[in-house]
Design a protein around this motif. Structure first.
Motif, PDB file in Angstrom:
ATOM      1  N   LYS A   1      -7.845  -1.580  14.631  1.00 10.08           N
ATOM      2  CA  LYS A   1      -7.469  -0.470  15.342  1.00 10.08           C
ATOM      3  C   LYS A   1      -8.434   0.733  15.773  1.00 10.08           C
ATOM      4  N   GLY A   2      -9.696   0.492  15.149  1.00  7.68           N
ATOM      5  CA  GLY A   2     -10.825   1.246  15.320  1.00  7.68           C
ATOM      6  C   GLY A   2     -10.788   2.524  14.869  1.00  7.68           C
ATOM      7  N   VAL A   3     -10.056   2.572  13.367  1.00 10.41           N
ATOM      8  CA  VAL A   3     -10.256   3.699  12.600  1.00 10.41           C
ATOM      9  C   VAL A   3     -10.732   3.152  11.195  1.00 10.41           C
ATOM     10  N   PRO A   4     -11.576   4.131  10.440  1.00  8.86           N
ATOM     11  CA  PRO A   4     -12.130   3.765   8.982  1.00  8.86           C
ATOM     12  C   PRO A   4     -10.917   3.404   8.170  1.00  8.86           C
ATOM     13  N   VAL A   5     -11.147   2.200   7.302  1.00 13.37           N
ATOM     14  CA  VAL A   5      -9.895   1.990   6.197  1.00 13.37           C
ATOM     15  C   VAL A   5     -10.730   2.046   4.863  1.00 13.37           C
ATOM     16  N   LEU A   6      -9.846   2.607   4.126  1.00 16.62           N
ATOM     17  CA  LEU A   6     -10.492   2.690   2.676  1.00 16.62           C
ATOM     18  C   LEU A   6      -9.639   1.936   1.701  1.00 16.62           C
ATOM     19  N   GLY A   7      -9.766   0.816   1.131  1.00 17.29           N
ATOM     20  CA  GLY A   7      -8.981   0.186   0.199  1.00 17.29           C
ATOM     21  C   GLY A   7      -9.295   0.523  -1.366  1.00 17.29           C
ATOM     22  N   ILE A   8      -8.051   0.813  -1.916  1.00 19.63           N
ATOM     23  CA  ILE A   8      -8.228   1.315  -3.464  1.00 19.63           C
ATOM     24  C   ILE A   8      -7.578   0.205  -4.007  1.00 19.63           C
TER      25      ILE A   8
END
Ligand code: XMP
Length: 522
Positions: A81-88
């Protein structure tokens, strides 16, 4: 009813809940940064993404393993989607698995509790973080191999991939929980991601929502619609009432049900504020006989709660039916009640106590819901209440449970027990508040324990019951610590209860934390 920021590009953060215990905490931390956040379940993530158009996605932790066949499944299209992703935690493992990495059971790499994090690359996500801070881990699986493009930003003794990133795609992962207080610099890491990496818009301020909320109520209710609202005198229904009243004035009809289980002065306080001060249309229904009659002979706590909940609905239903023109039902429902969480969708939850709230009215009342607070957390509702000019004594008041004094009056609820309980409760409140001690306490109240013990009052022997003081601090009522008051204040409370209240031979202090005890005694 929704906030204007939930449709169209929100500049906010979409949080995908994989069943994390701390998901709401992540959402609150993001909002505390001034950025709108919303929680969704994996199955609805893409749909919600399109609706909300967030500036970033956070994938939460969760209790499952990504390699289980029925693990929570998220469409990997979210990564394009072109947005940053943070996985926790689980979110990182899901991210690794869908970007060419490998996740395995941790064996020696399992980590629970505090561990030291060695920062290797202190840019962007870890900017400003201490080189050897403490973080809170809780994982049984680990990322065994990273996919192409990823680098390691920090590691801990048993966990070589504690913080990872593929900067070219804006993917970041933390194997630990930044949202919990035990993680040093956790708040900074979230801030670095939300504001630094994703450059989210910082326009979320619940206090500023007054006008947009009023406009939304007007739009929903129209120019002639009438709303009936169950006012409990608590923060949520009070803020909802004042907001709706600002929007539609006398077309709001408030109903306050006196169930005979209220604290001293409660009913009069509601009448003074809402009828006399705000000039609202307020009907006070004295149903105390009915409630106490139904509770006669009932000692089981769950039974008591169920009866109170049922009778409340019956009384409210009768009153709502009399307000024939009202097609709308106003409620102070909060965001935690409506979040599409994995737990709410059949995850492992168990009923510890069946809570009763004014907001918990049945859907078949056949009224359209007006819930202006349904996208807000409690502290945000308080901010809104302040902005609306509600007195601090109301906005910052301690929570009072829906079943009222019934859950503090052990065994059968009778007027004979409620009278001394009410008097003792008033003394506790007066002394705590007169000394400004309420700010450090979540709740402070008296409990009636029907256990006779011997005492001497005047020259006479008495054989009377026990009054217990419950003083707790807490962030969110999920856990709580017992608290002390300065000794002179405790002494005054004890001496006033024993001297001024007839029915107690003894005052005791409850020194049990939650868990394992609960805050209320029933
Ligand atoms: P416990 O006793 O479960 O309480 O530790 C946690 C918090 O919830 C409040 N409480 C209730 N609130 N309806 C409510 O609206 C209820 O039935 C109810 N039972 C408990 C309690 O006062 C504490 O703040």
């Amino acid at each position: 009813m929704s906030n204007s920021q939930t449709s169209g590009p929100s500049g906010g953060v979409l949080i995908v809940d994989f069943g994390a215990q701390y998901c709401q905490l992540i959402a609150r931390r993001v909002r505390e940064l001034g950025v709108y956040s919303r929680i969704t379940v994996p199955e609805r993530a893409l749909f919600t993404f399109e609706h909300m158009r967030p500036a970033a996605v956070i994938l939460s932790g969760g209790p499952r393993s990504v390699y289980e066949h029925d693990a929570p499944a998220l469409d990997p299209a979210i990564l394009h989607k072109g947005v940053p992703v943070l996985g926790i935690c689980y979110g990182l493992q899901w991210l690794a698995q869908h970007t060419g990495g490998l996740v395995t059971p941790a064996q020696s790499g399992a980590e629970y509790g505090r561990t030291e994090l060695a920062v290797l690359d202190g840019q962007d996500l870890l900017a400003g973080c201490r080189p050897n801070g403490t973080v809170w881990m809780s994982h049984g699986d680990k990322v065994a191999k990273l996919g192409p493009g990823f680098t390691v930003l920090a590691q801990s003794e048993p966990c070589p991939f504690a913080v990872v990133a593929d900067r070219s795609r804006g993917f970041f992962g933390l194997q630990f929980h930044p949202e919990v207080a035990h993680t040093e610099d956790g708040g900074l890491m979230l801030k670095n991601f939300v504001l630094g990496v994703a450059r989210c818009r910082t326009d979320w301020n619940p206090g500023n929502l007054v006008e947009s909320k009023i406009a939304a109520v007007r739009e929903l209710v129209g120019s002639t619609g009438e709303v009936v609202l169950g006012l409990s005198g608590g923060v949520d229904s009070s803020v909802a009432a004042v907001l709706i009243h600002r929007a539609i004035g006398q077309r709001l009809h408030c109903v306050f049900v006196d169930n005979g289980l209220l604290r001293q002065g409660e009913r009069e306080g509601v009448e003074a504020l809402f009828r006399d001060h705000y000039h609202m249309d307020l009907e006070v229904v004295d149903a105390s006989e009915r409630f106490l009659g139904e509770l006669r002979g009932v000692v089981d706590p769950e039974q008591k709660r169920k009866i109170i909940g049922r009778v409340f609905v019956e009384v409210f239903r009768e009153k709502a039916a009399q307000k024939r023109n009202a097609k709308f039902l106003g409620q102070g429902t909060l965001y935690p009640d409506v979040i599409e969480s994995v737990a709410a969708h059949g995850g492992a939850t168990s009923t510890i106590k069946s809570h009763h709230n004014v907001g918990g009215l049945p859907k078949d009342l056949d009224l359209v819901l007006v819930e202006p607070l349904r996208d807000l957390f409690k502290d945000e509702v308080r901010a809104l209440g302040r902005e609306l000019g509600l007195p601090s004594a109301l906005v910052d008041r301690q929570p009072f449970p829906g079943p009222g004094l019934a859950v503090r009056c052990l065994g059968e609820v009778t007027r004979e027990k409620l009278t001394p309980l009410r008097a003792a409760d008033r003394i506790v409140r007066e002394e705590v508040e007169a000394n400004g001690l309420q700010r450090g306490l979540w709740q402070y109240f008296a409990v009636y324990v029907p256990q006779k013990s011997v005492g001497v009052k005047g020259d006479a022997r008495v054989y009377e019951d026990v009054c217990v003081l419950r003083l707790v601090s807490s962030q969110d009522a999920m856990t709580a610590d017992w608290e002390l008051l300065p000794l002179p204040v405790l002494k005054r409370i004890s001496s006033r209860i024993l001297n001024e209240v007839k029915g107690f031979a003894r005052v005791c202090l409850d020194i049990s934390s939650k868990p394992p005890a609960t805050i209320e005694w029933e």
